[in-house]
Design an enzyme around this catalytic site. Sequence first.
Site, mmCIF file in Angstrom:
data_model
loop_
_atom_site.group_PDB
_atom_site.id
_atom_site.type_symbol
_atom_site.label_atom_id
_atom_site.label_comp_id
_atom_site.label_asym_id
_atom_site.label_seq_id
_atom_site.Cartn_x
_atom_site.Cartn_y
_atom_site.Cartn_z
ATOM 1 C CD GLU A 171 -18.443 -18.071 -4.071
ATOM 2 O OE1 GLU A 171 -18.571 -17.957 -2.835
ATOM 3 O OE2 GLU A 171 -17.413 -17.762 -4.682
HETATM 4 C C1 LIG Z 1 -14.744 -24.883 -10.768
HETATM 5 C C2 LIG Z 1 -14.690 -24.604 -9.297
HETATM 6 C C3 LIG Z 1 -14.254 -23.380 -8.855
HETATM 7 C C4 LIG Z 1 -14.129 -23.142 -7.481
HETATM 8 N N1 LIG Z 1 -13.576 -21.952 -7.051
HETATM 9 C C5 LIG Z 1 -13.245 -21.823 -5.745
HETATM 10 C C6 LIG Z 1 -12.500 -20.681 -5.293
HETATM 11 O O1 LIG Z 1 -12.156 -19.787 -6.066
HETATM 12 N N2 LIG Z 1 -12.146 -20.619 -3.980
HETATM 13 C C7 LIG Z 1 -12.485 -21.591 -3.089
HETATM 14 O O2 LIG Z 1 -12.140 -21.471 -1.935
HETATM 15 N N3 LIG Z 1 -13.211 -22.676 -3.485
HETATM 16 C C8 LIG Z 1 -13.579 -22.814 -4.794
HETATM 17 N N4 LIG Z 1 -14.286 -23.914 -5.211
HETATM 18 C C9 LIG Z 1 -14.640 -24.930 -4.241
HETATM 19 C C10 LIG Z 1 -16.146 -24.997 -3.991
HETATM 20 O O3 LIG Z 1 -16.570 -23.909 -3.247
HETATM 21 C C11 LIG Z 1 -16.413 -26.357 -3.330
HETATM 22 O O4 LIG Z 1 -16.262 -27.337 -4.339
HETATM 23 C C12 LIG Z 1 -17.778 -26.442 -2.710
HETATM 24 O O5 LIG Z 1 -17.865 -25.579 -1.610
HETATM 25 C C13 LIG Z 1 -18.114 -27.854 -2.255
HETATM 26 O O6 LIG Z 1 -17.079 -28.431 -1.523
HETATM 27 P P1 LIG Z 1 -16.527 -29.879 -1.931
HETATM 28 O O7 LIG Z 1 -16.207 -29.864 -3.364
HETATM 29 O O8 LIG Z 1 -15.440 -30.243 -0.985
HETATM 30 O O9 LIG Z 1 -17.763 -30.837 -1.745
HETATM 31 P P2 LIG Z 1 -18.243 -31.494 -0.363
HETATM 32 O O10 LIG Z 1 -18.232 -30.484 0.711
HETATM 33 O O11 LIG Z 1 -17.504 -32.758 -0.162
HETATM 34 O O12 LIG Z 1 -19.751 -31.822 -0.729
HETATM 35 C C14 LIG Z 1 -20.131 -32.958 -1.522
HETATM 36 C C15 LIG Z 1 -21.657 -33.119 -1.441
HETATM 37 O O13 LIG Z 1 -22.051 -33.333 -0.082
HETATM 38 C C16 LIG Z 1 -22.994 -32.350 0.324
HETATM 39 N N5 LIG Z 1 -22.728 -31.987 1.714
HETATM 40 C C17 LIG Z 1 -21.535 -31.670 2.262
HETATM 41 N N6 LIG Z 1 -21.684 -31.377 3.564
HETATM 42 C C18 LIG Z 1 -22.998 -31.482 3.840
HETATM 43 C C19 LIG Z 1 -23.786 -31.280 5.006
HETATM 44 N N7 LIG Z 1 -23.239 -30.882 6.155
HETATM 45 N N8 LIG Z 1 -25.116 -31.479 4.927
HETATM 46 C C20 LIG Z 1 -25.691 -31.840 3.756
HETATM 47 N N9 LIG Z 1 -24.998 -32.041 2.619
HETATM 48 C C21 LIG Z 1 -23.673 -31.861 2.662
HETATM 49 C C22 LIG Z 1 -22.808 -31.173 -0.614
HETATM 50 O O14 LIG Z 1 -23.994 -30.391 -0.734
HETATM 51 C C23 LIG Z 1 -22.422 -31.875 -1.914
HETATM 52 O O15 LIG Z 1 -23.574 -32.259 -2.603
HETATM 53 C C24 LIG Z 1 -14.483 -24.141 -6.572
HETATM 54 C C25 LIG Z 1 -14.986 -25.363 -7.030
HETATM 55 C C26 LIG Z 1 -15.073 -25.608 -8.372
HETATM 56 C C27 LIG Z 1 -15.573 -26.949 -8.838
#
Ligand SMILES: Cc1cc2nc3c(=O)[nH]c(=O)nc-3n(C[C@H](O)[C@H](O)[C@H](O)COP(=O)(O)OP(=O)(O)OC[C@H]3O[C@@H](n4cnc5c(N)ncnc54)[C@H](O)[C@@H]3O)c2cc1C
Length: 599
Positions: free
Chosen positions: A441
Site C-alpha cells: 500500500e
Molecule cells: C505480500 C504482498 C502483498 C501485496 N499485495 C498487493 C495487492 O494485493 N495488490 C497490488 O496491486 N500490489 C500488492 N503488493 C505490491 C506492493 O504494493 C508493492 O510491493 C509495493 O508498492 C512496492 O513496489 P515494489 O515491490 O515494486 O518495490 P519498488 O517500487 O521497486 O521499491 C523498492 C524500494 O525503492 C523505493 N522507491 C521506489 N521508488 C522510489 C522513489 N520514487 N523515491 C524514493 N524511493 C523509491 C521504495 O520505497 C522501496 O524501498 C503486495 C506486495 C507484497 C509483498
Amino acid sequence: MATLLNDRDLEFQLYEVLDTESLLQRPRYAEHDREIFDATLNTARDIAEQYFAPHNQKGDANEPTFDGKKVTLIPETKPAWDAFAEAGFLASHHDFDDGGSQLPEVVLRASMAYFNAANVSSTAYSFLTIGAANLLKSFGSDELKDRYLPPMLDGRYSGTMALTEPGQGSALGDLRTLAKPAGDGSYRLFGNKMYISGGDHELTENIIHMVLARIEGAPAGVRGISLFLVPKFRLDDHGQPVERNDVALAGLLHKMGYRNTTSTVLNFGEKDGAVGYLVGEPHKGLTYMFQMMNEARIGVGLGAAAMGYQSYLHALDYARERPQGRPVSNKNPDAPQVRIVEHADVRRMLLMQKAYAEGSMALCLYASTLVEDAHTAPDESERKAAAELLDLITPMVKSWPSKYGVAASDLGIQVLGGAGYTRDYVLEQLYRDNRLNPIHEGTEGIQGIDLLGRKLGPKGGDGYAEFQRRIEATLSQAAGLAGCEHLADELAQAQETLKAVTSELQKQLAADPDHGLSNATMYLDMFGKVLVGWMWLKQAMAAEKALGNGALGSEEAFYRGKIHTARYFMNWELAPLDGYARLLIAGNRDNLDMRNDWF
Ligand SMILES: Cc1cc2nc3c(=O)[nH]c(=O)nc-3n(C[C@H](O)[C@H](O)[C@H](O)COP(=O)(O)OP(=O)(O)OC[C@H]3O[C@@H](n4cnc5c(N)ncnc54)[C@H](O)[C@@H]3O)c2cc1C
C-alpha cells in the site's frame, strides 16, 4: 494465551476519548444505540477467537499450494470466511437498503482490529473484499453494481486490488496492462499483475479483480490509467458465474509472513483477452483507486497496530510469569528470583510496546472518525475539514503504526529472550507478518514523498491548517487540567519544532525538489510522532478526568497506566525530535550527496 486486544482499552478509546456515542445524534444512526455498537464488537471478538485465532499458526506453517489447476488453503480458512460474512461484516457499513447495517466506520474498524490481532492473513480476504466493494459502489455503473455488489456483500464473491506488475510497483504511472475496446462496451485486458493478494483461491464462487490498466492509445503516465472490473468467472444472463475468464494464475509467491493469504502472479489475456468492464470514466482509474488505497492505508495501519498490540499482550503475560534474576540491590543468592517484569529494563521494553501499540490504535481509530465525519458530519464545513485533515494524515496513519508495530513485535521477541526466537511462541510470526506493513500500500519512502511533496507541497494546505487548529485546541484544554500541563508543554514544544521544520522543508522543496524530498521519510516519522503524541495527550486527558471522578482499584490502575505512558511518550519519543529537527532545518545533504560508486 494472551487476549486478542485489551477490551477495556478499546472501550476507553471509543467512548471516553473519541465520544463515539455522539454519533447516535446523527440521522444515519438514529436507529442505533450503544448496545448495538458493543454487541458488534463482542461478535467480532467472539468470531475472531473462535474461527480465526485457532488456525493462525497452522496457516503460517502450511502455505497455500497450487497444483496447476486449483489453489488449496488449510480447511479452517473457509469457515472463518463464512463466519465473517454470515455475521454481516462485509456489508456492515453499507446502507440498510443495500443489505448493510449502517455501522459507523469507527466501530467497523475497531471490530476489524480483533480479526487482525487473531489472524491477519485469513482476514486479508475480507479486508480486500470490503475495499473492492466500496470502490465498485462509489464509481461503478448501476448495471455493474446490480450484478456484482450483492454477492460481494454477502460473501459469495471476494475482491482484489490489482495494481502492481512485475516491472512497476511504486511507480504506478509506468504500468503496462493494456485494455482494448471489444466493440460491445466491454474491454479485453492483456498484461501481467504481480503480488495480487487473494488473487486466486476456492473460498468463494467468484473473485472480482479491480484492475488498473491503460486503454489502447491512452496518454502515458498516471493520466492514462483506467479502472476495470475483471471477474474470475464471467456471468451468464442469469447472473451466474459459469465461464472462466482469461485470467490465469501463473503461480503463487512464497512469503516471509502473511502466509495464509495467497500472493499471486496473474496473467490477463493469455488467449483472446480477459473480459473487463470499465469502472467510471476512462483515464480516471488512479483517482478512483486512491479511494481504495486510502481506505486500505488506514486498514494497513490498523492491522499493524493490532499485531503490535498482540505482541505487547503476549510479552506482558510472559514477563509476569517468567522468574529470572534478582533486583540489582539484592546480593543474596538464596533470595527467590523475581518475575522479569520487575526489571526496569524489561519494563522499558513493555512501556515502549504499550506506547507504540495503544498509540497506533488511537491514531487509526481517530482517522476512522475522520472518515466518518467526512461522510456524515451534519455541517458541510465540518465534512470538508475532516476530509482535508484525513487526506493530510493518511501517510502517517499508514506508516507510523507499520513502522512502530514492527518495533513492538521486535520488542516482544526481546522481552521473551530465547523463547521469543523459537517457533513455540507466536511472537516471531507476528514479527514476520507485521513486516509486510511498511512495504505494501505504498512503501514508507513513498508515504514520505506523498506527505511532503503532494499533501503539503511548497505552500502547505487546508489540511495542515486544520491540524494546527485541532492540536492547539487540545493543548489549550489540557492547560486547564491538573496533571496534563507538563504533557501539554512537551507536545506544544514538539509541535513548534514540527512547524519550524515544515516551513524550512517547504522552502527547500520550492528551491530544489530533489533536495527538498531527500529527507522526506525522516520528516514523515517526525510528523507521525507528533500526531501520536497528540493521541497520547488526548488519552491522558480522558484518564485524568476519570481519576478526578474517583476511579478506584483496577480502573485507577488502568488510568494511571495511560497517564504514565503518555509521560513516557513525551519524554522519550518527542523530546529527541530536536536533534533530527536541527539536521532537517539545516538542509542536511548526507543522503542526497552519497554517490552510487562510494558504496
Ligand atoms: C505480500 C504482498 C502483498 C501485496 N499485495 C498487493 C495487492 O494485493 N495488490 C497490488 O496491486 N500490489 C500488492 N503488493 C505490491 C506492493 O504494493 C508493492 O510491493 C509495493 O508498492 C512496492 O513496489 P515494489 O515491490 O515494486 O518495490 P519498488 O517500487 O521497486 O521499491 C523498492 C524500494 O525503492 C523505493 N522507491 C521506489 N521508488 C522510489 C522513489 N520514487 N523515491 C524514493 N524511493 C523509491 C521504495 O520505497 C522501496 O524501498 C503486495 C506486495 C507484497 C509483498
